[in-house]
Design a protein around this motif. Structure first.
Motif, PDB file in Angstrom:
ATOM      1  N   LEU A 119       0.828  -1.212   0.000  1.00  0.00           N
ATOM      2  CA  LEU A 119       0.000   0.000   0.000  1.00  0.00           C
ATOM      3  C   LEU A 119       0.863   1.262   0.000  1.00  0.00           C
ATOM      4  O   LEU A 119       0.519   2.261  -0.645  1.00  0.00           O
ATOM      5  CB  LEU A 119      -0.931   0.006   1.208  1.00  0.00           C
ATOM      6  CG  LEU A 119      -2.076  -1.007   1.183  1.00  0.00           C
ATOM      7  CD1 LEU A 119      -2.825  -0.997   2.512  1.00  0.00           C
ATOM      8  CD2 LEU A 119      -3.037  -0.713   0.032  1.00  0.00           C
ATOM      9  N   LEU A 120       1.966   1.222   0.722  1.00  0.00           N
ATOM     10  CA  LEU A 120       2.845   2.390   0.775  1.00  0.00           C
ATOM     11  C   LEU A 120       3.471   2.681  -0.583  1.00  0.00           C
ATOM     12  O   LEU A 120       3.510   3.835  -1.028  1.00  0.00           O
ATOM     13  CB  LEU A 120       3.942   2.161   1.819  1.00  0.00           C
ATOM     14  CG  LEU A 120       3.485   2.243   3.284  1.00  0.00           C
ATOM     15  CD1 LEU A 120       4.463   1.518   4.188  1.00  0.00           C
ATOM     16  CD2 LEU A 120       3.361   3.699   3.715  1.00  0.00           C
ATOM     17  N   LEU A 121       3.943   1.643  -1.261  1.00  0.00           N
ATOM     18  CA  LEU A 121       4.587   1.831  -2.556  1.00  0.00           C
ATOM     19  C   LEU A 121       3.594   1.851  -3.712  1.00  0.00           C
ATOM     20  O   LEU A 121       3.831   2.509  -4.723  1.00  0.00           O
ATOM     21  CB  LEU A 121       5.608   0.715  -2.802  1.00  0.00           C
ATOM     22  CG  LEU A 121       6.985   0.903  -2.165  1.00  0.00           C
ATOM     23  CD1 LEU A 121       7.779  -0.392  -2.232  1.00  0.00           C
ATOM     24  CD2 LEU A 121       7.758   2.039  -2.837  1.00  0.00           C
ATOM     25  N   GLY A 122       2.479   1.130  -3.543  1.00  0.00           N
ATOM     26  CA  GLY A 122       1.529   1.008  -4.646  1.00  0.00           C
ATOM     27  C   GLY A 122       0.425   2.042  -4.663  1.00  0.00           C
ATOM     28  O   GLY A 122      -0.184   2.267  -5.714  1.00  0.00           O
ATOM     29  N   ARG A 123       0.169   2.679  -3.511  1.00  0.00           N
ATOM     30  CA  ARG A 123      -0.881   3.695  -3.454  1.00  0.00           C
ATOM     31  C   ARG A 123      -0.450   4.961  -2.735  1.00  0.00           C
ATOM     32  O   ARG A 123      -1.232   5.887  -2.565  1.00  0.00           O
ATOM     33  CB  ARG A 123      -2.147   3.132  -2.793  1.00  0.00           C
ATOM     34  CG  ARG A 123      -2.886   2.091  -3.635  1.00  0.00           C
ATOM     35  CD  ARG A 123      -3.385   2.656  -4.931  1.00  0.00           C
ATOM     36  NE  ARG A 123      -4.120   1.684  -5.735  1.00  0.00           N
ATOM     37  CZ  ARG A 123      -3.572   0.890  -6.639  1.00  0.00           C
ATOM     38  NH1 ARG A 123      -2.263   0.934  -6.848  1.00  0.00           N
ATOM     39  NH2 ARG A 123      -4.303   0.046  -7.347  1.00  0.00           N
ATOM     40  N   GLY A 124       0.786   5.027  -2.281  1.00  0.00           N
ATOM     41  CA  GLY A 124       1.315   6.266  -1.709  1.00  0.00           C
ATOM     42  C   GLY A 124       0.708   6.671  -0.388  1.00  0.00           C
ATOM     43  O   GLY A 124       0.667   7.866  -0.066  1.00  0.00           O
ATOM     44  N   LEU A 125       0.256   5.715   0.415  1.00  0.00           N
ATOM     45  CA  LEU A 125      -0.313   6.062   1.706  1.00  0.00           C
ATOM     46  C   LEU A 125       0.769   6.603   2.645  1.00  0.00           C
ATOM     47  O   LEU A 125       1.941   6.251   2.536  1.00  0.00           O
ATOM     48  CB  LEU A 125      -0.978   4.848   2.360  1.00  0.00           C
ATOM     49  CG  LEU A 125      -2.472   4.629   2.064  1.00  0.00           C
ATOM     50  CD1 LEU A 125      -2.703   4.415   0.571  1.00  0.00           C
ATOM     51  CD2 LEU A 125      -3.010   3.460   2.878  1.00  0.00           C
ATOM     52  N   ARG A 126       0.368   7.451   3.568  1.00  0.00           N
ATOM     53  CA  ARG A 126       1.251   7.915   4.634  1.00  0.00           C
ATOM     54  C   ARG A 126       1.347   6.842   5.716  1.00  0.00           C
ATOM     55  O   ARG A 126       0.462   5.997   5.847  1.00  0.00           O
ATOM     56  CB  ARG A 126       0.715   9.204   5.255  1.00  0.00           C
ATOM     57  CG  ARG A 126       0.573  10.379   4.280  1.00  0.00           C
ATOM     58  CD  ARG A 126      -0.086  11.561   4.966  1.00  0.00           C
ATOM     59  NE  ARG A 126      -0.160  12.738   4.116  1.00  0.00           N
ATOM     60  CZ  ARG A 126      -1.190  13.017   3.312  1.00  0.00           C
ATOM     61  NH1 ARG A 126      -2.216  12.180   3.237  1.00  0.00           N
ATOM     62  NH2 ARG A 126      -1.188  14.123   2.577  1.00  0.00           N
ATOM     63  N   ARG A 127       2.402   6.920   6.518  1.00  0.00           N
ATOM     64  CA  ARG A 127       2.566   5.950   7.597  1.00  0.00           C
ATOM     65  C   ARG A 127       1.376   5.977   8.547  1.00  0.00           C
ATOM     66  O   ARG A 127       0.844   4.933   8.926  1.00  0.00           O
ATOM     67  CB  ARG A 127       3.856   6.229   8.382  1.00  0.00           C
ATOM     68  CG  ARG A 127       4.134   5.198   9.462  1.00  0.00           C
ATOM     69  CD  ARG A 127       5.388   5.505  10.246  1.00  0.00           C
ATOM     70  NE  ARG A 127       5.182   6.557  11.236  1.00  0.00           N
ATOM     71  CZ  ARG A 127       6.074   6.871  12.181  1.00  0.00           C
ATOM     72  NH1 ARG A 127       7.243   6.232  12.235  1.00  0.00           N
ATOM     73  NH2 ARG A 127       5.824   7.835  13.044  1.00  0.00           N
ATOM     74  N   GLY A 128       0.932   7.177   8.924  1.00  0.00           N
ATOM     75  CA  GLY A 128      -0.196   7.287   9.843  1.00  0.00           C
ATOM     76  C   GLY A 128      -1.483   6.724   9.272  1.00  0.00           C
ATOM     77  O   GLY A 128      -2.327   6.202  10.012  1.00  0.00           O
ATOM     78  N   GLU A 129      -1.630   6.803   7.941  1.00  0.00           N
ATOM     79  CA  GLU A 129      -2.820   6.256   7.294  1.00  0.00           C
ATOM     80  C   GLU A 129      -2.807   4.739   7.301  1.00  0.00           C
ATOM     81  O   GLU A 129      -3.844   4.093   7.488  1.00  0.00           O
ATOM     82  CB  GLU A 129      -2.934   6.798   5.875  1.00  0.00           C
ATOM     83  CG  GLU A 129      -3.180   8.303   5.822  1.00  0.00           C
ATOM     84  CD  GLU A 129      -3.028   8.907   4.444  1.00  0.00           C
ATOM     85  OE1 GLU A 129      -3.413  10.077   4.260  1.00  0.00           O
ATOM     86  OE2 GLU A 129      -2.486   8.223   3.543  1.00  0.00           O
ATOM     87  N   VAL A 130      -1.621   4.157   7.101  1.00  0.00           N
ATOM     88  CA  VAL A 130      -1.491   2.704   7.168  1.00  0.00           C
ATOM     89  C   VAL A 130      -1.739   2.230   8.595  1.00  0.00           C
ATOM     90  O   VAL A 130      -2.462   1.258   8.831  1.00  0.00           O
ATOM     91  CB  VAL A 130      -0.090   2.263   6.677  1.00  0.00           C
ATOM     92  CG1 VAL A 130       0.159   0.798   7.000  1.00  0.00           C
ATOM     93  CG2 VAL A 130       0.034   2.495   5.174  1.00  0.00           C
ATOM     94  N   CYS A 131      -1.148   2.930   9.565  1.00  0.00           N
ATOM     95  CA  CYS A 131      -1.327   2.557  10.973  1.00  0.00           C
ATOM     96  C   CYS A 131      -2.790   2.665  11.393  1.00  0.00           C
ATOM     97  O   CYS A 131      -3.270   1.868  12.212  1.00  0.00           O
ATOM     98  CB  CYS A 131      -0.492   3.460  11.875  1.00  0.00           C
ATOM     99  SG  CYS A 131       1.281   3.244  11.729  1.00  0.00           S
ATOM    100  N   GLY A 132      -3.505   3.646  10.866  1.00  0.00           N
ATOM    101  CA  GLY A 132      -4.883   3.889  11.281  1.00  0.00           C
ATOM    102  C   GLY A 132      -5.933   3.170  10.455  1.00  0.00           C
ATOM    103  O   GLY A 132      -7.133   3.319  10.711  1.00  0.00           O
ATOM    104  N   LEU A 133      -5.502   2.377   9.467  1.00  0.00           N
ATOM    105  CA  LEU A 133      -6.454   1.697   8.589  1.00  0.00           C
ATOM    106  C   LEU A 133      -7.172   0.577   9.344  1.00  0.00           C
ATOM    107  O   LEU A 133      -6.541  -0.273   9.975  1.00  0.00           O
ATOM    108  CB  LEU A 133      -5.718   1.134   7.377  1.00  0.00           C
ATOM    109  CG  LEU A 133      -6.584   0.495   6.283  1.00  0.00           C
ATOM    110  CD1 LEU A 133      -7.528   1.527   5.673  1.00  0.00           C
ATOM    111  CD2 LEU A 133      -5.704  -0.137   5.205  1.00  0.00           C
TER     112      LEU A 133
END
Length: 283
Positions: free
Chosen positions: A105-119
Motif C-alpha cells: 500500500l505504501l509503494l503502490g498507493r502512496g499512503l502515509r505511515r499514519g494512514e497505514v497505521c490507522g487503517l
C-alpha cells in the motif's frame, strides 16, 4: 509550552522569540527525537505572530511584540526515491514479511505511515476493491499514539484497489484470522488492519524501523519510509498519469501542492508529451 507558556504576551520580545526558535530546532522531544524542522518552526512562529496580531486588533495589547521577528527559512529535504526496478526488487524481497500488505500500500498507493497505521478493516471493501482513508494514528511529542481524522478534507478519500492489492489484503486477512484462532482468548481484536500476533495495533515507529531493516537486508539504496510515498507519486507521474489523479490518490489539498513537491519529475514528462504530440501531427 513549555518554552513560552509562563510568559505574559506583553513580556514577549523579539529576543525571547529567537531563543524560542533555537530551542525548537535543537531540543530533543520526550521520546528522544531531535529538534523540529525549519518548516515546523516557521509554522509555530507564524501561529504565535498571528495570535499576537489578533491581541492587538482586540486591543488586549498595544503593539505586536513579535511583529518584526523573521521566521527561519525552510530548507527542503532532499527527496530520495527508488527507480521502478528497485521498487520491484523490494517487493520481491518482502513477500513473506507479515507486513507485506503495508509495504504494498505504501509503494503502490502512496499512503502515509499514519494512514497505514490507522487503517481499519471496516474501511476496507475487498468485494468492491476499494478502501477509505478516514483516520490516522500518529505519535505525539510525548510519545503517545493518538487517532484522529486526516489533517485536511482532501486527506479523507477513497482509494481503488486492483486485483493484486485485493489478493494481497485477502491473504493478509486470512493470516490474521489464523493467528486469532491460535491465540484464543489472548487475542484482542482492535479492528486495525495491521496488528501483531495478539491483535495489538503496531506502534508507528515499528513500521519505520522494520522498513529500514528490510531495505538493508535487500541491499537497496536507503530511503525513508515516507520516501516510499514519494516513490509511488514519482512513478505515477513518470508514467504519464495526470497530476489531478496523483493529487487525489495522495490526498493533497490541491494540484498546486503536488506540482510543488514533484516539479522535478515534470520536465521529462513535458519532453515526452511534446514528442507524442509531434508524432501525431507530423508522423
Amino acid at each position: 509550552v513549555p518554552q513560552l507558556g509562563g510568559l505574559k504576551v506583553a513580556s514577549l520580545t523579539p529576543a525571547t522569540v529567537v531563543e524560542y526558535m533555537t530551542a525548537l530546532r535543537t531540543d530533543k522531544s520526550a521520546h528522544g527525537r531531535g529538534g523540529l524542522s525549519a518548516r515546523s518552526v516557521q509554522l509555530a512562529v507564524g501561529v504565535l505572530k498571528a495570535a499576537c496580531a489578533w491581541a492587538v486588533e482586540s486591543e488586549l495589547i498595544g503593539r505586536n511584540p513579535v511583529g518584526s521577528v523573521r521566521r527561519p527559512r525552510s530548507q527542503s529535504q532532499v527527496m530520495k526515491v527508488w527507480a521502478p526496478e528497485e521498487s520491484r526488487a523490494f517487493i520481491a524481497s518482502v513477500r513473506e514479511d507479515r507486513l507485506f500488505a503495508a509495504w504494498a500500500l505504501l509503494l503502490g498507493r502512496g499512503l502515509r505511515r499514519g494512514e497505514v497505521c490507522g487503517l481499519r478493516w471496516d474501511a476496507v471493501d475487498l468485494e468492491a476493491g476499494r478502501l477509505a482513508i478516514t483516520a490516522t494514528r500518529v505519535l505525539t511529542e510525548g510519545g503517545q499514539v493518538v487517532s484522529s481524522r486526516p489533517k485536511t478534507d482532501a486527506g479523507v478519500r477513497r482509494i481503488s484497489l486492483d486485483t493484486h492489492l485485493v489478493a494481497t489484503l485477502r491473504a493478509h486477512r486470512r493470516r490474521q484470522l489464523e493467528e486469532r484462532l491460535r491465540a484464543g482468548e489472548a487475542y484482542q481484536d482492535s479492528g486495525f488492519v495491521f496488528v501483531d500476533e495478539l491483535g495489538t495495533a503496531y506502534y508507528p515507529d515499528t513500521f519505520s524501523e522494520r522498513f529500514d531493516r528490510l531495505v538493508a537486508k535487500a541491499g537497496l539504496p536507503r530511503i525513508r519510509l515516507h520516501d516510499a510515498r514519494h516513490t509511488c507519486a514519482t512513478a505515477m507521474l513518470a508514467a504519464g498519469e495526470p497530476v489531478k489523479v496523483v493529487q487525489e490518490m495522495l490526498g493533497h489539498a490541491s494540484p498546486t501542492i503536488t506540482l510543488g513537491v514533484y516539479a522535478h519529475v515534470l520536465p521529462g514528462m513535458a519532453e515526452q508529451a511534446g514528442e507524442r504530440l509531434s508524432a501525431q501531427l507530423f508522423g
